[in-house]
Design an enzyme around this catalytic site. Structure first.
Site, short mmCIF file in Angstrom:
data_model
loop_
_atom_site.label_atom_id
_atom_site.label_comp_id
_atom_site.label_asym_id
_atom_site.label_seq_id
_atom_site.Cartn_x
_atom_site.Cartn_y
_atom_site.Cartn_z
N GLU B 142 -12.99 44.71 31.29
CA GLU B 142 -13.99 45.23 30.19
C GLU B 142 -15.19 45.67 31.10
O GLU B 142 -15.61 46.47 31.51
CB GLU B 142 -13.99 44.12 29.20
CG GLU B 142 -12.65 44.22 28.41
CD GLU B 142 -12.70 43.34 27.28
OE1 GLU B 142 -13.40 43.55 26.34
OE2 GLU B 142 -11.90 42.36 27.24
N MET B 143 -16.36 44.58 31.03
CA MET B 143 -17.76 44.92 31.45
C MET B 143 -17.77 44.42 32.98
O MET B 143 -18.60 44.88 33.87
CB MET B 143 -18.65 44.37 30.60
CG MET B 143 -18.73 44.96 29.36
SD MET B 143 -19.55 44.13 28.05
CE MET B 143 -21.36 44.37 28.24
#
Lengths: 332, 332
Positions: B142-143
């Protein structure tokens, strides 16, 4: 008899001081005129092409498309990804990450006030925002969406049709790639940042600029930055040679030797919001960028003081960014 | 003499009709009660944990962080990338694309009204929004931003400090990973969508729901959807077994056999905005999702009519999404 020379000296002294002060004031006034003449306030409205009138309906549609990641083949990248209005209309990366995290190696220029430029992109290869908007949607390293697929995708979202009909009322088939670009360009013409400190100063508010900023303004005139950085955008908007790194600028597109290292002069408006700098994002700070430009473009090693004052001037070019609400995009 | 039987028949007939009508009316009333009792209006405010009081300053900071892509290691992914408030608080992709276009294989649940859930994520592995917010920032797909790097990055943007000081006024070191999550969670508690057609109906506006939607509401009660889809969120918010695809649900995290295929019941609020459906985004449309749930969960082949009416009901669950302005993020 002793008094005459004294009075003479005193009178001469006063005269000299007075003349000096007059000359100084005149020089100051001339300086101020030169300094002020180099720049101009940002007009409230940018030029609008004859074949793309500005209407509230077109602005609304353009804003929706600007924020819609479904215009990219992956469905996650929108215009706003790289031209983020929270971040001065850029992404604050050296070069943008697009489709599959690929990069084109160029820094995303700010969308703020881009409407005042005729030539678009770092190498000026497009003319006008309408042509510009069509580029990144299709570019393989950006949104990677072929034009016909973009049209199909948008047309498949039925909720878009009424917005296109309102924006292009006389057209039988309003959902076209050209119209997508026209609407986005129209929205971008609202992204103007008026009333920065320089503009307030130019309109007569002497106090709008700090003394440091005024000194910086004088320096950029004296050392010659204003040859390219002048007018309302503090940029001629034209291509100028900038030999920095391997990127050949416009020659990358045209193959012409005369286009080598030709890049569009960057605007100074909001420049303190849009680090890193240059077409390749290689200058991390405003200080770095100023030093490099002094050295490469003006063949001059700017002193620490000069750099300090120029930064103070550039920081006074942050205008009022319009308040934007997140659009409600049609689900299907 | 011939008249007596006639009058008798007529009287009996009238009585029968009357009794029938009474019984029908009573049954209708009971039905309506059952139907209405299954659901409840969305409260105006979600529960707020004792150790994370809601303040305007914290909401403002949380909104900034929610929109800031610099919370990701690449600098291009923010909470808003996958929980896009233009798109019903999701990304409308089967499964989200994160760092380097990797995917975790799960569909992004909507952030809208997520504050009413205690268990977070599809598999309920986190409790509360504060714990949830810490997950995607750090997740490699994700991040991809380790907690300490996230803190360093945010602390390096000096313009953030006053906002943290205002949001966490009594803390010596306000910029911590816990506080980043607390602020984001606080902003998310403002993403509530009141006053959808069901809520207006439940408050007494008989006309708020269309006849089709009312019929759909009766069907979801009759066929048993409301065993799991009930209350203000039209979801118990608890984990229930859903055997669909290879994803093992909570067992992926715990390894426990009893957790296999355990997923949180999805909310129906705004469900028509958040296609595709299920933890793996495998159902493209609401119709598909309804049919599969009928078959897998209720062992029932819903008719085309039943599906049609249920869709009409679910489409009446689009609430008022709060208007959000794009935050102005500090440059450095």
């Amino acid at each position: 008899m002793k008094r005459t020379p004294l009075i003479l000296f005193l009178t001469l002294g006063v005269l000299l001081i007075f003349t000096g002060a007059l000359l100084y004031a005149q020089e100051e006034a001339e300086n101020t005129q030169v300094v002020q003449g180099a720049f101009a306030t940002l007009p409230e409205e940018p030029p609008i092409p004859e074949d793309n009138a500005m209407t509230p309906e077109k602005v609304e549609l353009g804003k929706m498309l600007y924020f819609d990641p479904r215009l990219s083949s992956s469905g996650v990248i929108s215009c706003h990804t790289c031209h983020n209005l929270s971040l001065g209309g850029t992404d604050r990366l050296p070069s943008s990450l697009g489709h599959e995290f690929l990069t084109g190696g160029r820094n995303a220029p700010t969308v703020l006030n881009a409407a005042f430029f005729n030539l678009q992109f770092w190498d000026g290869r497009a003319t006008g925002l309408e042509e510009q908007a069509q580029g990144p949607i299709q570019a393989g390293v950006e949104m990677a969406m072929p034009a016909d697929m973009a049209v199909n995708r948008i047309a498949s979202i039925e909720g878009y049709l009424p917005y296109f009909e309102a924006a292009f009322p006389d057209e039988e088939t309003p959902i076209t790639f050209e119209n997508i670009a026209k609407a986005i360009a129209t929205f971008e013409r609202t992204l103007i940042t008026p009333n920065d400190a320089l503009d307030r100063y130019l309109r007569g508010d002497e106090e709008a600029l700090s003394d440091d900023a005024k000194r910086g303004m004088e320096i950029v005139v004296q050392v010659g930055c204003i040859a390219c950085h002048n007018g309302p955008m503090l940029s001629t908007g034209t291509l100028m040679p900038f030999r920095h790194g391997e990127d050949l600028g416009l020659a990358t597109v045209t193959g012409e030797e005369s286009d080598e290292f030709m890049f569009r002069v960057a605007t100074w408006r909001n420049v303190s919001l849009t680090a890193p700098y240059f077409h390749d994002g290689s200058a991390e700070t405003l200080e770095d960028a100023i030093r490099i430009m002094g050295s490469v473009q003006l063949n001059r090693d700017l002193t620490e003081d000069e750099v300090y004052y120029i930064v103070a001037f550039l920081e006074s070019l942050e205008g009022e960014v319009p308040e934007i609400t997140i659009p409600d995009l049609p689900a299907d």
